[in-house]
Design a protein around this motif. Sequence first.
Motif, PDB file in Angstrom:
ATOM      1  N   GLU A 158      -0.290  -8.323   3.866  1.00  0.00           N
ATOM      2  CA  GLU A 158      -1.074  -9.129   4.806  1.00  0.00           C
ATOM      3  C   GLU A 158      -1.743 -10.313   4.129  1.00  0.00           C
ATOM      4  O   GLU A 158      -2.004 -11.324   4.747  1.00  0.00           O
ATOM      5  CB  GLU A 158      -2.178  -8.276   5.439  1.00  0.00           C
ATOM      6  CG  GLU A 158      -1.711  -7.382   6.534  1.00  0.00           C
ATOM      7  CD  GLU A 158      -2.880  -6.677   7.202  1.00  0.00           C
ATOM      8  OE1 GLU A 158      -3.797  -7.354   7.699  1.00  0.00           O
ATOM      9  OE2 GLU A 158      -2.853  -5.438   7.216  1.00  0.00           O
ATOM     10  N   GLY A 159      -2.093 -10.148   2.868  1.00  0.00           N
ATOM     11  CA  GLY A 159      -2.781 -11.205   2.145  1.00  0.00           C
ATOM     12  C   GLY A 159      -3.461 -10.624   0.922  1.00  0.00           C
ATOM     13  O   GLY A 159      -3.162  -9.509   0.493  1.00  0.00           O
ATOM     14  N   LEU A 160      -4.377 -11.410   0.363  1.00  0.00           N
ATOM     15  CA  LEU A 160      -5.118 -10.992  -0.828  1.00  0.00           C
ATOM     16  C   LEU A 160      -6.578 -10.768  -0.491  1.00  0.00           C
ATOM     17  O   LEU A 160      -7.155 -11.474   0.340  1.00  0.00           O
ATOM     18  CB  LEU A 160      -5.052 -12.070  -1.909  1.00  0.00           C
ATOM     19  CG  LEU A 160      -3.746 -12.250  -2.643  1.00  0.00           C
ATOM     20  CD1 LEU A 160      -3.870 -13.413  -3.624  1.00  0.00           C
ATOM     21  CD2 LEU A 160      -3.343 -10.994  -3.371  1.00  0.00           C
ATOM     22  N   MET A 161      -7.171  -9.817  -1.177  1.00  0.00           N
ATOM     23  CA  MET A 161      -8.609  -9.549  -1.050  1.00  0.00           C
ATOM     24  C   MET A 161      -9.220  -9.705  -2.438  1.00  0.00           C
ATOM     25  O   MET A 161      -8.672  -9.204  -3.424  1.00  0.00           O
ATOM     26  CB  MET A 161      -8.840  -8.131  -0.545  1.00  0.00           C
ATOM     27  CG  MET A 161     -10.291  -7.760  -0.483  1.00  0.00           C
ATOM     28  SD  MET A 161     -10.443  -6.031  -0.002  1.00  0.00           S
ATOM     29  CE  MET A 161     -12.202  -5.882  -0.094  1.00  0.00           C
TER      30      MET A 161
ATOM     31  N   LEU B 102      -1.929  -4.311   1.911  1.00  0.00           N
ATOM     32  CA  LEU B 102      -0.676  -3.900   2.541  1.00  0.00           C
ATOM     33  C   LEU B 102      -0.920  -3.483   3.980  1.00  0.00           C
ATOM     34  O   LEU B 102      -1.893  -2.792   4.281  1.00  0.00           O
ATOM     35  CB  LEU B 102      -0.054  -2.736   1.763  1.00  0.00           C
ATOM     36  CG  LEU B 102       0.162  -2.964   0.270  1.00  0.00           C
ATOM     37  CD1 LEU B 102       0.797  -1.739  -0.362  1.00  0.00           C
ATOM     38  CD2 LEU B 102       0.998  -4.200   0.013  1.00  0.00           C
ATOM     39  N   SER B 103      -0.039  -3.903   4.856  1.00  0.00           N
ATOM     40  CA  SER B 103      -0.147  -3.587   6.270  1.00  0.00           C
ATOM     41  C   SER B 103       0.641  -2.324   6.589  1.00  0.00           C
ATOM     42  O   SER B 103       1.875  -2.341   6.615  1.00  0.00           O
ATOM     43  CB  SER B 103       0.380  -4.742   7.119  1.00  0.00           C
ATOM     44  OG  SER B 103       0.446  -4.348   8.470  1.00  0.00           O
ATOM     45  N   LEU B 104      -0.077  -1.242   6.841  1.00  0.00           N
ATOM     46  CA  LEU B 104       0.606  -0.016   7.259  1.00  0.00           C
ATOM     47  C   LEU B 104       1.200  -0.193   8.650  1.00  0.00           C
ATOM     48  O   LEU B 104       2.210   0.419   8.983  1.00  0.00           O
ATOM     49  CB  LEU B 104      -0.368   1.160   7.233  1.00  0.00           C
ATOM     50  CG  LEU B 104      -0.905   1.523   5.847  1.00  0.00           C
ATOM     51  CD1 LEU B 104      -1.846   2.707   5.933  1.00  0.00           C
ATOM     52  CD2 LEU B 104       0.217   1.811   4.881  1.00  0.00           C
ATOM     53  N   ARG B 105       0.576  -1.031   9.469  1.00  0.00           N
ATOM     54  CA  ARG B 105       1.122  -1.302  10.810  1.00  0.00           C
ATOM     55  C   ARG B 105       2.532  -1.878  10.695  1.00  0.00           C
ATOM     56  O   ARG B 105       3.441  -1.458  11.404  1.00  0.00           O
ATOM     57  CB  ARG B 105       0.229  -2.287  11.570  1.00  0.00           C
ATOM     58  CG  ARG B 105      -1.035  -1.678  12.052  1.00  0.00           C
ATOM     59  CD  ARG B 105      -1.867  -2.705  12.832  1.00  0.00           C
ATOM     60  NE  ARG B 105      -2.953  -2.016  13.450  1.00  0.00           N
ATOM     61  CZ  ARG B 105      -2.861  -1.318  14.575  1.00  0.00           C
ATOM     62  NH1 ARG B 105      -1.734  -1.261  15.216  1.00  0.00           N
ATOM     63  NH2 ARG B 105      -3.904  -0.690  15.055  1.00  0.00           N
ATOM     64  N   ARG B 106       2.705  -2.864   9.818  1.00  0.00           N
ATOM     65  CA  ARG B 106       4.039  -3.459   9.657  1.00  0.00           C
ATOM     66  C   ARG B 106       5.014  -2.434   9.096  1.00  0.00           C
ATOM     67  O   ARG B 106       6.161  -2.349   9.528  1.00  0.00           O
ATOM     68  CB  ARG B 106       3.964  -4.674   8.729  1.00  0.00           C
ATOM     69  CG  ARG B 106       3.256  -5.848   9.343  1.00  0.00           C
ATOM     70  CD  ARG B 106       3.165  -7.009   8.375  1.00  0.00           C
ATOM     71  NE  ARG B 106       2.274  -8.045   8.894  1.00  0.00           N
ATOM     72  CZ  ARG B 106       1.784  -9.021   8.162  1.00  0.00           C
ATOM     73  NH1 ARG B 106       2.100  -9.137   6.890  1.00  0.00           N
ATOM     74  NH2 ARG B 106       0.969  -9.909   8.699  1.00  0.00           N
ATOM     75  N   ARG B 107       4.568  -1.677   8.103  1.00  0.00           N
ATOM     76  CA  ARG B 107       5.457  -0.706   7.459  1.00  0.00           C
ATOM     77  C   ARG B 107       5.909   0.368   8.442  1.00  0.00           C
ATOM     78  O   ARG B 107       7.054   0.789   8.436  1.00  0.00           O
ATOM     79  CB  ARG B 107       4.743  -0.068   6.269  1.00  0.00           C
ATOM     80  CG  ARG B 107       5.528   1.000   5.583  1.00  0.00           C
ATOM     81  CD  ARG B 107       6.869   0.525   5.045  1.00  0.00           C
ATOM     82  NE  ARG B 107       6.691  -0.137   3.783  1.00  0.00           N
ATOM     83  CZ  ARG B 107       7.440  -1.132   3.349  1.00  0.00           C
ATOM     84  NH1 ARG B 107       8.434  -1.591   4.053  1.00  0.00           N
ATOM     85  NH2 ARG B 107       7.208  -1.694   2.195  1.00  0.00           N
ATOM     86  N   PHE B 108       5.000   0.805   9.328  1.00  0.00           N
ATOM     87  CA  PHE B 108       5.328   1.876  10.269  1.00  0.00           C
ATOM     88  C   PHE B 108       5.801   1.341  11.618  1.00  0.00           C
ATOM     89  O   PHE B 108       5.919   2.081  12.576  1.00  0.00           O
ATOM     90  CB  PHE B 108       4.119   2.793  10.472  1.00  0.00           C
ATOM     91  CG  PHE B 108       3.645   3.464   9.208  1.00  0.00           C
ATOM     92  CD1 PHE B 108       4.464   3.627   8.109  1.00  0.00           C
ATOM     93  CD2 PHE B 108       2.356   3.935   9.132  1.00  0.00           C
ATOM     94  CE1 PHE B 108       4.013   4.243   6.948  1.00  0.00           C
ATOM     95  CE2 PHE B 108       1.889   4.564   7.978  1.00  0.00           C
ATOM     96  CZ  PHE B 108       2.728   4.717   6.885  1.00  0.00           C
TER      97      PHE B 108
ATOM     98  N   LEU C 136      -5.079  -0.802   1.340  1.00  0.00           N
ATOM     99  CA  LEU C 136      -4.392  -0.430   2.574  1.00  0.00           C
ATOM    100  C   LEU C 136      -5.310  -0.728   3.750  1.00  0.00           C
ATOM    101  O   LEU C 136      -6.468  -0.293   3.765  1.00  0.00           O
ATOM    102  CB  LEU C 136      -4.035   1.052   2.556  1.00  0.00           C
ATOM    103  CG  LEU C 136      -3.182   1.517   1.384  1.00  0.00           C
ATOM    104  CD1 LEU C 136      -3.006   3.023   1.427  1.00  0.00           C
ATOM    105  CD2 LEU C 136      -1.836   0.828   1.385  1.00  0.00           C
ATOM    106  N   HIS C 137      -4.801  -1.438   4.713  1.00  0.00           N
ATOM    107  CA  HIS C 137      -5.555  -1.793   5.921  1.00  0.00           C
ATOM    108  C   HIS C 137      -5.315  -0.697   6.955  1.00  0.00           C
ATOM    109  O   HIS C 137      -4.192  -0.500   7.409  1.00  0.00           O
ATOM    110  CB  HIS C 137      -5.072  -3.144   6.411  1.00  0.00           C
ATOM    111  CG  HIS C 137      -5.720  -3.605   7.669  1.00  0.00           C
ATOM    112  ND1 HIS C 137      -5.287  -4.709   8.347  1.00  0.00           N
ATOM    113  CD2 HIS C 137      -6.769  -3.128   8.382  1.00  0.00           C
ATOM    114  CE1 HIS C 137      -6.034  -4.887   9.424  1.00  0.00           C
ATOM    115  NE2 HIS C 137      -6.934  -3.929   9.470  1.00  0.00           N
TER     116      HIS C 137
END
Length: 157
Positions: free
Chosen positions: A45-48, A58-64, A89-90
């Motif tokens: 998703e980006g950097l923090m 990392l986007s768990l939404r995108r992965r799942f 992990l978001h």
Amino acid sequence: MTPTPYEVLLFTLEGQRYALPLGDVRELVRAARLTPLPRAPDVVEGLMNLRGELLPVLSLRRRFRLPPRPLSPEDHFIVAQAGPRRVVLHVDRTEEVLTLPAGTLDETPRELPGVGYVAGAVKLPEGLVLVHDLRSFLSEAEGLALDTALAGTSGGT
């Protein structure tokens, strides 16, 4: 030798409960604004900026393959160790740490086809919860693409 209990952190995403081995979790932080990371894999998703360390989120939404949702101040970030890499992990919400009796983790799901990133499953009174393996969360190609994108951030950008 006495078997040791297994600890997991429960979290929710789109109303579904998931878990991570507690040994992979470093800390929990509130969601914060992210900096875009050009040329990163889609799962990033980006950097923090966490106390001066730039970590990929990392986007768990995108992965799942869950529907996208804008970042909300109520969301939670899990800072975790994914093999040699620290990641964030978001998730929608972190819930609790569970200590499970030894032998509770059923490793059968990780041997099923199409079930990547899973270390096993835990049967709870509320239902089955998949425990995710962060070491396999990024493919080798995604890891290399992420390394390349991160290298670009230290080059004066």
